[in-house]
Scaffold this motif. Structure first.
Motif, PDB file in Angstrom:
ATOM      1  N   THR A 122      48.936  -6.390  20.355  1.00 33.00           N
ATOM      2  CA  THR A 122      48.760  -5.942  21.739  1.00 33.00           C
ATOM      3  C   THR A 122      48.103  -4.570  21.838  1.00 33.00           C
ATOM      4  O   THR A 122      47.583  -4.212  22.895  1.00 33.00           O
ATOM      5  N   ARG A 123      48.141  -3.803  20.754  1.00 30.43           N
ATOM      6  CA  ARG A 123      47.508  -2.479  20.801  1.00 30.43           C
ATOM      7  C   ARG A 123      46.009  -2.538  20.568  1.00 30.43           C
ATOM      8  O   ARG A 123      45.316  -1.541  20.736  1.00 30.43           O
ATOM      9  N   ARG A 124      45.501  -3.682  20.174  1.00 26.30           N
ATOM     10  CA  ARG A 124      44.069  -3.761  19.886  1.00 26.30           C
ATOM     11  C   ARG A 124      43.293  -4.515  20.969  1.00 26.30           C
ATOM     12  O   ARG A 124      42.102  -4.763  20.805  1.00 26.30           O
ATOM     13  N   VAL A 125      43.960  -4.888  22.052  1.00 25.26           N
ATOM     14  CA  VAL A 125      43.275  -5.573  23.153  1.00 25.26           C
ATOM     15  C   VAL A 125      43.504  -4.808  24.454  1.00 25.26           C
ATOM     16  O   VAL A 125      44.506  -4.108  24.614  1.00 25.26           O
ATOM     17  N   HIS A 126      42.577  -4.959  25.386  1.00 26.58           N
ATOM     18  CA  HIS A 126      42.676  -4.209  26.646  1.00 26.58           C
ATOM     19  C   HIS A 126      43.639  -4.851  27.628  1.00 26.58           C
ATOM     20  O   HIS A 126      44.141  -4.186  28.529  1.00 26.58           O
ATOM     21  N   ARG A 127      43.925  -6.160  27.483  1.00 28.49           N
ATOM     22  CA  ARG A 127      44.853  -6.850  28.388  1.00 28.49           C
ATOM     23  C   ARG A 127      45.886  -7.620  27.568  1.00 28.49           C
ATOM     24  O   ARG A 127      45.786  -8.833  27.397  1.00 28.49           O
ATOM     25  N   PRO A 128      46.896  -6.919  27.063  1.00 29.27           N
ATOM     26  CA  PRO A 128      47.916  -7.623  26.256  1.00 29.27           C
ATOM     27  C   PRO A 128      48.649  -8.706  27.027  1.00 29.27           C
ATOM     28  O   PRO A 128      49.119  -9.678  26.435  1.00 29.27           O
ATOM     29  N   ASP A 129      48.778  -8.550  28.344  1.00 27.12           N
ATOM     30  CA  ASP A 129      49.477  -9.582  29.115  1.00 27.12           C
ATOM     31  C   ASP A 129      48.741 -10.916  29.061  1.00 27.12           C
ATOM     32  O   ASP A 129      49.355 -11.977  28.903  1.00 27.12           O
ATOM     33  N   LEU A 130      47.401 -10.879  29.135  1.00 29.35           N
ATOM     34  CA  LEU A 130      46.634 -12.126  29.059  1.00 29.35           C
ATOM     35  C   LEU A 130      46.722 -12.732  27.655  1.00 29.35           C
ATOM     36  O   LEU A 130      46.797 -13.955  27.507  1.00 29.35           O
ATOM     37  N   LEU A 131      46.715 -11.883  26.643  1.00 29.12           N
ATOM     38  CA  LEU A 131      46.845 -12.377  25.266  1.00 29.12           C
ATOM     39  C   LEU A 131      48.167 -13.093  25.071  1.00 29.12           C
ATOM     40  O   LEU A 131      48.222 -14.196  24.516  1.00 29.12           O
ATOM     41  N   LEU A 132      49.256 -12.506  25.528  1.00 25.73           N
ATOM     42  CA  LEU A 132      50.584 -13.076  25.298  1.00 25.73           C
ATOM     43  C   LEU A 132      50.773 -14.385  26.055  1.00 25.73           C
ATOM     44  O   LEU A 132      51.336 -15.351  25.522  1.00 25.73           O
ATOM     45  N   VAL A 133      50.309 -14.448  27.294  1.00 24.85           N
ATOM     46  CA  VAL A 133      50.452 -15.688  28.067  1.00 24.85           C
ATOM     47  C   VAL A 133      49.558 -16.784  27.481  1.00 24.85           C
ATOM     48  O   VAL A 133      49.960 -17.953  27.404  1.00 24.85           O
ATOM     49  N   ALA A 134      48.343 -16.418  27.050  1.00 24.95           N
ATOM     50  CA  ALA A 134      47.472 -17.417  26.415  1.00 24.95           C
ATOM     51  C   ALA A 134      48.094 -17.924  25.109  1.00 24.95           C
ATOM     52  O   ALA A 134      47.995 -19.108  24.783  1.00 24.95           O
ATOM     53  N   ALA A 135      48.750 -17.034  24.366  1.00 21.94           N
ATOM     54  CA  ALA A 135      49.433 -17.463  23.142  1.00 21.94           C
ATOM     55  C   ALA A 135      50.525 -18.477  23.465  1.00 21.94           C
ATOM     56  O   ALA A 135      50.699 -19.475  22.752  1.00 21.94           O
ATOM     57  N   LEU A 136      51.257 -18.244  24.540  1.00 27.12           N
ATOM     58  CA  LEU A 136      52.327 -19.157  24.939  1.00 27.12           C
ATOM     59  C   LEU A 136      51.790 -20.519  25.366  1.00 27.12           C
ATOM     60  O   LEU A 136      52.465 -21.539  25.187  1.00 27.12           O
ATOM     61  N   LEU A 137      50.569 -20.553  25.883  1.00 24.54           N
ATOM     62  CA  LEU A 137      50.044 -21.776  26.489  1.00 24.54           C
ATOM     63  C   LEU A 137      48.947 -22.460  25.680  1.00 24.54           C
ATOM     64  O   LEU A 137      48.481 -23.534  26.089  1.00 24.54           O
ATOM     65  N   HIS A 138      48.527 -21.882  24.567  1.00 24.71           N
ATOM     66  CA  HIS A 138      47.281 -22.372  23.960  1.00 24.71           C
ATOM     67  C   HIS A 138      47.365 -23.824  23.498  1.00 24.71           C
ATOM     68  O   HIS A 138      46.345 -24.518  23.459  1.00 24.71           O
ATOM     69  N   ASP A 139      48.547 -24.323  23.128  1.00 26.47           N
ATOM     70  CA  ASP A 139      48.688 -25.725  22.710  1.00 26.47           C
ATOM     71  C   ASP A 139      49.480 -26.555  23.722  1.00 26.47           C
ATOM     72  O   ASP A 139      49.994 -27.620  23.376  1.00 26.47           O
ATOM     73  N   ILE A 140      49.568 -26.081  24.952  1.00 30.61           N
ATOM     74  CA  ILE A 140      50.380 -26.774  25.950  1.00 30.61           C
ATOM     75  C   ILE A 140      49.832 -28.167  26.246  1.00 30.61           C
ATOM     76  O   ILE A 140      50.563 -29.059  26.695  1.00 30.61           O
ATOM     77  N   GLY A 141      48.555 -28.407  25.941  1.00 33.86           N
ATOM     78  CA  GLY A 141      47.957 -29.725  26.177  1.00 33.86           C
ATOM     79  C   GLY A 141      48.358 -30.775  25.163  1.00 33.86           C
ATOM     80  O   GLY A 141      48.034 -31.958  25.327  1.00 33.86           O
ATOM     81  N   LYS A 142      49.083 -30.402  24.106  1.00 31.92           N
ATOM     82  CA  LYS A 142      49.465 -31.380  23.084  1.00 31.92           C
ATOM     83  C   LYS A 142      50.509 -32.381  23.582  1.00 31.92           C
ATOM     84  O   LYS A 142      50.800 -33.351  22.891  1.00 31.92           O
ATOM     85  N   GLY A 143      51.048 -32.136  24.745  1.00 35.00           N
ATOM     86  CA  GLY A 143      51.978 -33.104  25.305  1.00 35.00           C
ATOM     87  C   GLY A 143      51.302 -34.227  26.065  1.00 35.00           C
ATOM     88  O   GLY A 143      51.972 -35.120  26.587  1.00 35.00           O
TER      89      GLY A 143
END
Length: 826
Positions: free
Chosen positions: A447-468
């Motif tokens: 999170t310290r190397r990106v300008h929007r850590p909130d978007l990174l974290l939410v995208a991490a939570l959702l990146h494989d959500i389509g596998k269902g």
């Protein structure tokens, strides 16, 4: 036939009658689950009681069932755990009785765990062996002196409760050691239903904790979870005909059908759900055991200091409505979940930030009373979710506590489709839902190397959500991510970024490892997909977090360096730098030396070495490709050793090199093949191959032997195909689970300079040789190759042209791909 009829048949016919009745009971289609286990235990009780009675009257002796049999739970191939208890009177008579009991059991081929002891001996053995004591906690009278059995049960339970402060930590350590050996049942593709963490052994341990009266497990769902695992084990015993607890891949479909489920995935998901209930109950129970034992050790000193009286636990505020008490996060007395819909996320974020567990009571109160969040969420709810996701490793336990009471699916309904969903890929360590949380944990470190850590974290939570859902999970996931991000309360621009990250979360690593980065079309395609430098920055961090959360085979310094190189090139394009036509990459000093030597001798030249020291040449040390090799030498990555080969440009190089390596039992981990012009204006070109290889077993062959065989392979005097066929015939490979069929595709618009043919197949010795020979036979030239292996899967990309050097026409490219696929299916 009723259970009474079956029992009557066993009584009337002796051992043979018992065997027939047992077989009939196990093959009855109408009875399964707890009724069948109870009926089998009852049938066995009657038979053993009959054997005991037939031995004649003997005072001061009883037959006792212990362990699983003591609980009345007999699976088709379960051991019979029996104790012949006696008062120490007539040892010879007891020994004779034991023979009359044990031999009929052995004669029927049943597994038997038996012992002959007095009550004093049984208690002494239990005090020395924790496993014996656990078995005696479930002691059940079968025949003989009931008073003797009852006395032992009473004494054993009293001993257990008196010794609980000492024995329970020992039991907890035993469970932890077993989990370390066997892994976590809720994530394993071939789990041990009994021994893995969250399995039947742990469920038995929780019963033992409850019997101590020191603490108790959360009971909701625990009995049902245990029943499910027992049902699956019954079906496994019937499917295999063996006393096994390991749910192997090849048996899963049959077991699924036996328990009435659609397929192996549905079976694993049900097993995982049960294991998760037991694991969570264990976490809560052992935490409570620790709290009680600490309290008991501290309380006498406190009472002495305070002059008696009840000690009130200290409560420290953590957030609005959330406090810490006795090492747990609980709700404040003034908290009103019914009026504060953000409270679950606030409590979870506070717990994760503090590195503390969420109290079971708090989570249940939240689940019972909290109101749903409005859509879109208020800003505080979104901030608390981001805080929870960014808290690192403690996030996992807190998330599991919320999930145990179904709070996660109430917050994020789309989570239900990925919850406990198995991933049938050996590269993945986790189920889909746990992988998503692991990715967020990994992303929290970036999170310290990106300008929007909130978007990174939410995208991490959702990146494989389509596998269902059916279809490409990245495409499906993009749509779901848009909906979820909007519901969470992100604005339209942020929703678009999150959706882009989900849609392209595999783009960087797939492009970097399977495409020619010197081709402008490669870099341009990535730049167009990503759109902005800020999105590229986020995608780079997400790519690394995703790979690290997948497993050790998914990420390495080599992959990291390739991805970083691609990101650097794409960033330059997005910043407005012109994208120039590719020039031949300058060879390193060592590659140039090999190329000149190959041209001078007219034959192959190679260097095979492990990079345990920095290269002596400063130019090669400065080269980023060698920097990656050096980093691999520092890291304990199983990528093998570096093999550099220079060969005068000619046909057949790829299959020749791949075939020679296969003959010497060298596994190709990564491979690159490129054409380089000769230095100092010398006409002609040399093929340079930079590969990573590892010995299947034993030591590496000598470079001189490899070169000699390579010379023969290139001049046609070495029959590689015949040698490999002879070896395969002499040492046939064992057939395991049937892998998915191979797939060969033409990547559309992947390059302006060549046609890119991508191969995905099960890795096997000689695979690259077969592919190279097929490409040569198709009359195409391999301009460059990018080979990678992920677990048991090979993913290879070949940049090919016609003999004239131009990309293949569309129909010809499709025809070549079809030929390769047919070859791999053969």
């Amino acid at each position: 036939m009723t259970s009474t009829d079956v029992t009557k048949e066993a009584e009337d016919s002796g051992p043979g009658g018992y065997a027939a009745a047992r077989l009939r009971l196990l093959t009855e289609g109408a009875r399964s689950g707890p009724p069948r286990r109870a009926a089998l235990a009852g049938l066995t009780d009657e038979w053993l009681s009959g054997l005991f009675a037939a031995a004649g009257p003997l005072r001061g002796v009883s037959l006792v069932a212990v362990g699983g049999y003591g609980r009345g739970e007999l699976s088709p191939r379960s051991d019979l755990d029996l104790l012949l208890l006696h008062d120490g009177g007539d040892d010879k008579a007891v020994a004779a009785l034991a023979d009359r009991l044990w031999y009929p059991v052995w004669d029927l081929g049943l597994a038997l765990d038996h012992s002959v002891r007095t009550p004093a001996e049984a208690r002494r053995t239990a005090g020395e062996d924790l496993k014996v004591q656990l078995g005696l906690l479930d002691a059940r009278h079968l025949a003989g002196d009931l008073g003797l059995t009852a006395g032992l049960r009473t004494a054993v339970l009293a001993d257990w409760r008196n010794q609980a402060p000492k024995r329970l930590p020992e039991l907890q350590e035993l469970c932890a050691e077993r989990a370390e050996r066997q892994g976590e049942l809720q994530y394993l593709l071939e789990p041990d239903l009994k021994e893995a963490r969250g399995g039947l052994r742990d469920a038995t341990a929780l019963r033992a904790v409850a019997a101590s009266w020191l603490a108790d497990a959360p009971r909701e769902g625990l009995a049902e979870a245990r029943r499910r695992l027992l049902d699956v084990r019954d079906a496994l015993h019937l499917a295999t005909g063996r006393a096994t607890d390991r749910l192997a891949l090849q048996e899963q479909d049959q077991v699924a059908a036996e328990v009435g489920l659609l397929d192996a995935d549905a079976l694993l998901r049900q097993v995982y759900e049960a294991a998760r209930v037991i694991s969570y109950a264990g976490d809560v129970t052992w935490r409570e055991v620790g709290r009680v034992l600490r309290s008991r050790s501290v309380r006498p000193r406190l009472r002495a200091m305070l002059g008696g009286g009840k000690q009130v636990a200290e409560r420290s505020p953590l957030a609005e409505g959330v406090v810490e008490q006795d090492g747990e996060v609980v709700l404040a007395r003034t908290a009103r979940p019914d009026r504060d819909p953000v409270l679950p996320l606030r409590a979870a974020a506070a717990a994760a930030q503090a590195g503390l567990p969420l109290s079971l009571h708090a989570v249940r109160r939240l689940a019972a009373t909290v109101r749903p969040l409005p859509a879109p969420w208020p800003a505080e709810a979104r901030e608390q979710l981001v805080t929870l996701l960014g808290s690192g490793r403690p996030t996992v336990d807190v998330w599991e506590a919320l999930e145990a009471e179904e709070l996660i699916t109430r917050l994020l309904p789309d989570w239900e489709r990925v919850r406990c969903r198995p991933q049938r890929n050996a590269v993945h360590l986790w189920t889909v839902d746990r992988h998503l949380i692991e990715t967020a944990v990994r992303a929290s470190g970036f999170t310290r190397r990106v300008h929007r850590p909130d978007l990174l974290l939410v995208a991490a939570l959702l990146h494989d959500i389509g596998k269902g859902w059916p279809g490409d999970h990245s495409v499906v996931g993009e749509t779901i991510a848009r909906d979820v991000a909007a519901r969470i309360g992100f604005d339209r621009a942020d929703v678009s970024v999150i959706a882009t990250l989900v849609r392209h979360h595999l783009l960087l690593v797939e492009t970097a490892t399977r495409r020619d980065l010197d081709d402008p079309a490669t870099v341009r395609a990535v730049a167009e997909a990503v759109g902005t430098e800020h999105t590229l920055e986020l995608l780079h961090a997400l790519t690394e977090a995703d790979a690290l959360a997948t497993g050790p085979a998914a990420w390495s310094s080599w992959r990291a360096s390739l991805v970083a190189d691609l990101v650097k090139r794409v960033s330059a394009v997005l910043a407005g730098d012109p994208l120039e036509e590719p020039e031949a990459a300058a060879p390193t000093a060592e590659q140039e030396r090999l190329a000149v030597e190959a041209f001078r001798t007219g034959g192959p030249v190679l260097a095979l070495r492990a990079q345990t020291e920095p290269p002596a040449d400063p130019e090669s040390a400065a080269d980023p490709r060698h920097a990656a090799v050096l980093e691999r030498a520092a890291d304990p990555e199983p990528l093998g050793v570096e093999l550099l080969i220079a060969v005068p440009d000619q046909a057949g190089v790829l299959p020749a090199v791949a075939g020679v390596l296969a003959m010497h039992r060298l596994t190709v981990r990564t491979a690159e093949l490129r054409s380089h012009p000769l230095p100092d204006g010398v006409e002609g070109s040399v093929l340079l191959l930079d590969w990573r290889v590892a010995a299947e077993y034993g030591s590496l062959p000598q470079a001189t032997r490899l070169r000699a065989d390579l010379v023969r392979a290139l001049d046609g005097t070495l029959d590689i195909a015949g040698r490999l066929a002879e070896r395969d015939a002499a040492y046939p490979r064992r057939r395991g689970v049937e892998p998915p069929p191979p797939r060969v595709t033409v990547a559309p618009a992947a390059s302006r300079l060549a046609t890119v043919i991508e191969v995905r197949a099960q890795d096997a010795p000689g695979l690259l040789f077969r592919l190279g020979r097929a490409l040569e036979g198709a009359g195409v030239r391999v301009r460059s190759a990018h080979v990678s292996t992920l677990g048991a899967n090979a993913v290879d990309a070949f940049y090919v042209t016609g003999r004239g050097g131009a990309p293949l026409p569309g129909e010809e490219a499709v025809s070549v791909a079809r030929e390769l696929e047919e070859l791999l299916r053969a």
